[in-house]
Each structure stands twice: as structure tokens, then as C-alpha cells.
Design an enzyme around this catalytic site. Structure first.
Site, PDB file in Angstrom:
ATOM      1  CE1 TYR A  41     -11.581 103.502 -68.839  1.00  0.00           C
ATOM      2  CE2 TYR A  41      -9.951 105.254 -68.972  1.00  0.00           C
ATOM      3  CZ  TYR A  41     -10.369 104.059 -68.448  1.00  0.00           C
ATOM      4  OH  TYR A  41      -9.599 103.398 -67.516  1.00  0.00           O
ATOM      5  CE  LYS A  73     -11.927 104.264 -65.083  1.00  0.00           C
ATOM      6  NZ  LYS A  73     -12.179 103.293 -64.013  1.00  0.00           N
ATOM      7  CG  ASP A 106     -24.387  94.087 -65.534  1.00  0.00           C
ATOM      8  OD1 ASP A 106     -23.558  95.022 -65.620  1.00  0.00           O
ATOM      9  OD2 ASP A 106     -25.185  93.808 -66.449  1.00  0.00           O
ATOM     10  CG  LEU A 107     -20.272  97.447 -61.325  1.00  0.00           C
ATOM     11  CD1 LEU A 107     -18.815  97.845 -61.537  1.00  0.00           C
ATOM     12  CD2 LEU A 107     -20.792  98.023 -60.005  1.00  0.00           C
ATOM     13  CB  SER A 134     -13.197  87.719 -63.400  1.00  0.00           C
ATOM     14  OG  SER A 134     -13.120  88.532 -64.537  1.00  0.00           O
ATOM     15  CG  ASP A 185     -15.616  90.452 -62.649  1.00  0.00           C
ATOM     16  OD1 ASP A 185     -14.491  90.971 -62.488  1.00  0.00           O
ATOM     17  OD2 ASP A 185     -16.171  90.360 -63.767  1.00  0.00           O
TER      18      ASP A 185
HETATM   19  N1  LIG Z   1      -5.384  98.831 -67.824  1.00  0.00           N
HETATM   20  C1  LIG Z   1      -5.139 100.129 -67.830  1.00  0.00           C
HETATM   21  O1  LIG Z   1      -4.304 100.628 -68.587  1.00  0.00           O
HETATM   22  C2  LIG Z   1      -5.894 101.041 -66.890  1.00  0.00           C
HETATM   23  C3  LIG Z   1      -5.428 102.353 -66.722  1.00  0.00           C
HETATM   24  C4  LIG Z   1      -6.111 103.202 -65.850  1.00  0.00           C
HETATM   25  C5  LIG Z   1      -7.218 102.740 -65.163  1.00  0.00           C
HETATM   26  N2  LIG Z   1      -7.644 101.469 -65.362  1.00  0.00           N
HETATM   27  C6  LIG Z   1      -8.825 101.016 -64.616  1.00  0.00           C
HETATM   28  O2  LIG Z   1      -8.469  99.916 -63.832  1.00  0.00           O
HETATM   29  C7  LIG Z   1      -9.620  99.095 -63.617  1.00  0.00           C
HETATM   30  C8  LIG Z   1      -9.291  97.652 -63.900  1.00  0.00           C
HETATM   31  O3  LIG Z   1      -8.941  97.562 -65.251  1.00  0.00           O
HETATM   32  P1  LIG Z   1      -8.147  96.320 -65.854  1.00  0.00           P
HETATM   33  O4  LIG Z   1      -7.077  96.922 -66.678  1.00  0.00           O
HETATM   34  O5  LIG Z   1      -7.826  95.333 -64.806  1.00  0.00           O
HETATM   35  O6  LIG Z   1      -9.288  95.781 -66.843  1.00  0.00           O
HETATM   36  P2  LIG Z   1      -9.757  94.293 -67.190  1.00  0.00           P
HETATM   37  O7  LIG Z   1     -10.596  94.463 -68.418  1.00  0.00           O
HETATM   38  O8  LIG Z   1      -8.625  93.368 -67.228  1.00  0.00           O
HETATM   39  O9  LIG Z   1     -10.691  93.935 -65.952  1.00  0.00           O
HETATM   40  C9  LIG Z   1     -11.927  94.583 -65.746  1.00  0.00           C
HETATM   41  C10 LIG Z   1     -12.805  93.720 -64.873  1.00  0.00           C
HETATM   42  O10 LIG Z   1     -14.074  94.369 -64.742  1.00  0.00           O
HETATM   43  C11 LIG Z   1     -15.099  93.405 -64.939  1.00  0.00           C
HETATM   44  N3  LIG Z   1     -16.304  94.050 -65.461  1.00  0.00           N
HETATM   45  C12 LIG Z   1     -16.475  94.601 -66.686  1.00  0.00           C
HETATM   46  N4  LIG Z   1     -17.729  95.040 -66.827  1.00  0.00           N
HETATM   47  C13 LIG Z   1     -18.373  94.783 -65.667  1.00  0.00           C
HETATM   48  C14 LIG Z   1     -19.694  95.014 -65.199  1.00  0.00           C
HETATM   49  N5  LIG Z   1     -20.627  95.578 -65.986  1.00  0.00           N
HETATM   50  N6  LIG Z   1     -20.014  94.635 -63.948  1.00  0.00           N
HETATM   51  C15 LIG Z   1     -19.090  94.031 -63.155  1.00  0.00           C
HETATM   52  N7  LIG Z   1     -17.827  93.770 -63.545  1.00  0.00           N
HETATM   53  C16 LIG Z   1     -17.464  94.147 -64.789  1.00  0.00           C
HETATM   54  C17 LIG Z   1     -14.514  92.432 -65.945  1.00  0.00           C
HETATM   55  O11 LIG Z   1     -15.190  91.178 -65.932  1.00  0.00           O
HETATM   56  C18 LIG Z   1     -13.077  92.338 -65.481  1.00  0.00           C
HETATM   57  O12 LIG Z   1     -12.896  91.364 -64.486  1.00  0.00           O
HETATM   58  C19 LIG Z   1     -10.729  99.680 -64.499  1.00  0.00           C
HETATM   59  O13 LIG Z   1     -11.589 100.490 -63.727  1.00  0.00           O
HETATM   60  C20 LIG Z   1      -9.964 100.528 -65.485  1.00  0.00           C
HETATM   61  O14 LIG Z   1     -10.735 101.575 -66.017  1.00  0.00           O
HETATM   62  C21 LIG Z   1      -7.016 100.600 -66.189  1.00  0.00           C
END
Ligand SMILES: NC(=O)c1ccc[n+]([C@@H]2O[C@H](COP(=O)([O-])OP(=O)(O)OC[C@H]3O[C@@H](n4cnc5c(N)ncnc54)[C@H](O)[C@@H]3O)[C@@H](O)[C@H]2O)c1
Length: 259
Positions: free
Chosen positions: A157, A161, A51-52, A14, A36
Site C-alpha cells: 500500500y 501511494k 475497474d481500475l 460509491s 467506480d
Molecule cells: N481511509 C483512510 O484512512 C485513507 C487514508 C489515506 C488515503 N486514503 C485513500 O483515500 C482513497 C479513498 O479511500 P476511502 O477511505 O474512501 O476508501 P473506501 O474503501 O471507502 O472507498 C474506496 C472506493 O474505491 C472503489 N474501488 C475499489 N476498487 C476499485 C477498482 N478496482 N476500480 C474502481 N473503483 C474501485 C470502491 O468501490 C469504493 O467506492 C483511497 O485511494 C485510499 O487509499 C484513505
């Protein structure tokens, strides 16, 4: 890289990295199933609610898939703004449960890409705790687990990971017979809404990223290697956890090992 004729499931579709990955895969010809918690309309051919943190939702999402799937990009995740038990459930246990539930739908030769994080690189020091976590399903008592193993807001967190990385490495044999590959990407900070959540809570003036000229990557810079790992062109990469962080992990290694 062409994905013509391939169906790829993208979780977290999303917004943020999931939306960017769906967009890039779609541009290359893939049919995208977005899963999502929040509805995804852009860049997906079909949206399935997920919903994970909820096993029933995971089972329903997997059951709704009625076509062969050639790739699974596990991208959905949350920052430690949520309670620690929920962070671990969503980022690891639920992600693993979804992957297992989808296994019968995955075509031979499919590719699974897990988005872990550079924050998980310390997994070897917590192997014993992860072995306990790996035995737990979503219905287990995560409050008790977090209390017993000192998993708190500050480390949940990272711990979630670490589990994703250790799982990615540990499962290498399980799916080898079907030619299915599973890899992880360990991003550094990425400019997405999640980063704002993260930084609002976690700023540490000595964090290694502050040594860098440009510490944050763009969603495109992480989605590109995800697309590569999902493609047949990465056919010899399996059970790897790959840093994609502009060199951040090098700074961490240099600090730890003092060279
Ligand atoms: N943004 C960063 O700096 C960063 C760095 C390292 C790793 N990550 C990882 O990258 C991935 C994506 O992160 P992002 O930055 O795009 O975050 P974001 O918050 O923009 O997107 C996360 C997505 O996960 C969905 N989501 C949340 N809870 C959920 C649930 N219970 N069930 C199903 N869907 C769910 C949300 O609706 C959203 O679409 C994540 O796993 C995050 O941990 C992000």
C-alpha cells in the site's frame, strides 16, 4: 467556490471519501460523473462502471465520456487486504492509465487531484523501483515485479501511494502547455470503511498516529482540500503533494530527523 457549468469526474464515488467529495462538489454546482467498480447512485449525475485493475474497463469508461471535463478527482483505492499486485494496479497503474485515457476529454485549465496517502511520503528512497514500475502497463507481470522488488503485503500500500506522489511530481511538464494542473493530497487516517480494513491488518503500537490526541480525520476534512484543489482558486498549486493529516507528517519528520 462555485463549480457552476463544470463537469467533474470522481472515481471511488460509491462510498467513503469519493462519495463525500462528490456530494461537496455537487453542492457547489458541479455536474458529477461518478466512476467506480460499485454502482454510485447518490451525489452523481451519471455513473460509469470502472475497474481500475482492467485496461479494457478503463478504456470503455473513458470512451463513455462524451462531454468536456473540467476536473478529475482520482479517489478510488484499496487497502492491503487485497494481494500486493492488485493493490499496486488499482492504486497506481490503473489510476494513471485512466488519467491518460481521459486526457483528450479534459478541458484546457482542468484540475486533476490524486488521493495518495501519508504512507507514501518515503517515495525518495524507492525511486529506482518506481522507475521500473512506471514502465509497466496493466498487462505487465505484477507478480514477478513484486517478487523481484520485495513488495509484500506489509509494504504494497505504501509503495502504491509513493508511486502516486512521484507520478504527480514527475508529470508537471507534460500538461503545462494546456494549463492543466495535477496535485496530490496525502491524507492521514480518515474515518471511512477503508480505514477499518487497514487497521484490521496493520496495527503497530508504535505507529506515529498514536502520539496524537485525534489521529483520524473525517471525510469532510479531506474532501474540503480536494474541492479547493479542483477549483480555480488553487490556480498556482501544481505538481504538489500536500499532507492533510492533522500534523501526523510532522511527527514522522521529527522522528526521522531527530529534532
Ligand atoms: N481511509 C483512510 O484512512 C485513507 C487514508 C489515506 C488515503 N486514503 C485513500 O483515500 C482513497 C479513498 O479511500 P476511502 O477511505 O474512501 O476508501 P473506501 O474503501 O471507502 O472507498 C474506496 C472506493 O474505491 C472503489 N474501488 C475499489 N476498487 C476499485 C477498482 N478496482 N476500480 C474502481 N473503483 C474501485 C470502491 O468501490 C469504493 O467506492 C483511497 O485511494 C485510499 O487509499 C484513505
Amino acid at each position: 467556490m462555485s463549480f457552476e457549468g463544470k463537469t467533474i469526474i470522481v472515481t471511488g464515488s460509491s462510498r467513503g471519501l469519493g462519495a463525500k467529495t462528490a456530494e461537496m462538489l455537487k453542492e457547489r454546482g458541479a455536474r458529477i460523473i461518478g466512476m467506480d467498480k460499485n454502482e454510485s447512485t447518490e451525489f452523481v449525475d451519471r455513473y460509469i462502471p470502472l475497474d481500475l485493475a482492467d485496461q479494457a474497463s478503463i478504456d470503455a469508461a473513458a470512451a463513455a465520456v462524451d462531454e468536456p471535463v473540467h476536473g478529475l478527482c482520482n479517489i478510488a483505492g484499496v487497502a492491503p487486504t487485497l494481494p500486493p499486485p492488485l493493490v499496486i494496479k488499482i492504486n497506481f497503474t490503473g489510476t494513471r492509465a485512466l488519467t491518460n485515457a481521459l486526457m483528450p476529454k479534459l478541458a484546457d485549465g482542468a484540475s486533476i487531484v490524486n488521493v495518495a496517502s501519508g504512507t507514501g511520503m518515503g517515495w525518495p528512497r524507492n525511486v529506482a523501483k518506481h522507475k521500473v514500475l512506471f514502465e509497466m502497463g496493466l498487462d505487465a507481470d505484477f507478480d514477478a515485479f513484486c517478487a523481484e522488488y520485495d513488495i509484500e503485503k506489509v509494504n504494497c500500500y505504501h509503495f502504491s501511494k509513493e508511486a502516486v506522489i512521484m507520478w504527480t511530481i514527475g508529470e508537471w511538464k507534460m500538461i503545462e502547455d494546456r494549463g492543466i494542473r495535477m496535485n496530490a493530497i496525502n491524507p492521514g487516517p480518515i474515518e471511512t470503511p477503508l480505514l477499518e480494513d487497514f487497521l484490521s491488518d496493520m496495527v503497530n503500537p508504535n505507529a506515529p498516529m498514536f502520539e496524537m490526541e485525534r489521529s483520524n480525520g473525517t471525510p469532510e476534512e479531506i474532501a474540503s482540500p480536494i474541492v479547493f484543489l479542483a477549483s480555480d482558486e488553487s490556480s498556482w498549486i501544481h505538481a504538489a503533494a500536500i499532507p492533510v493529516d492533522g500534523g501526523l507528517s510532522a511527527i514522522v519528520h521529527k522522528r526521522i530527523h531527530q529534532f
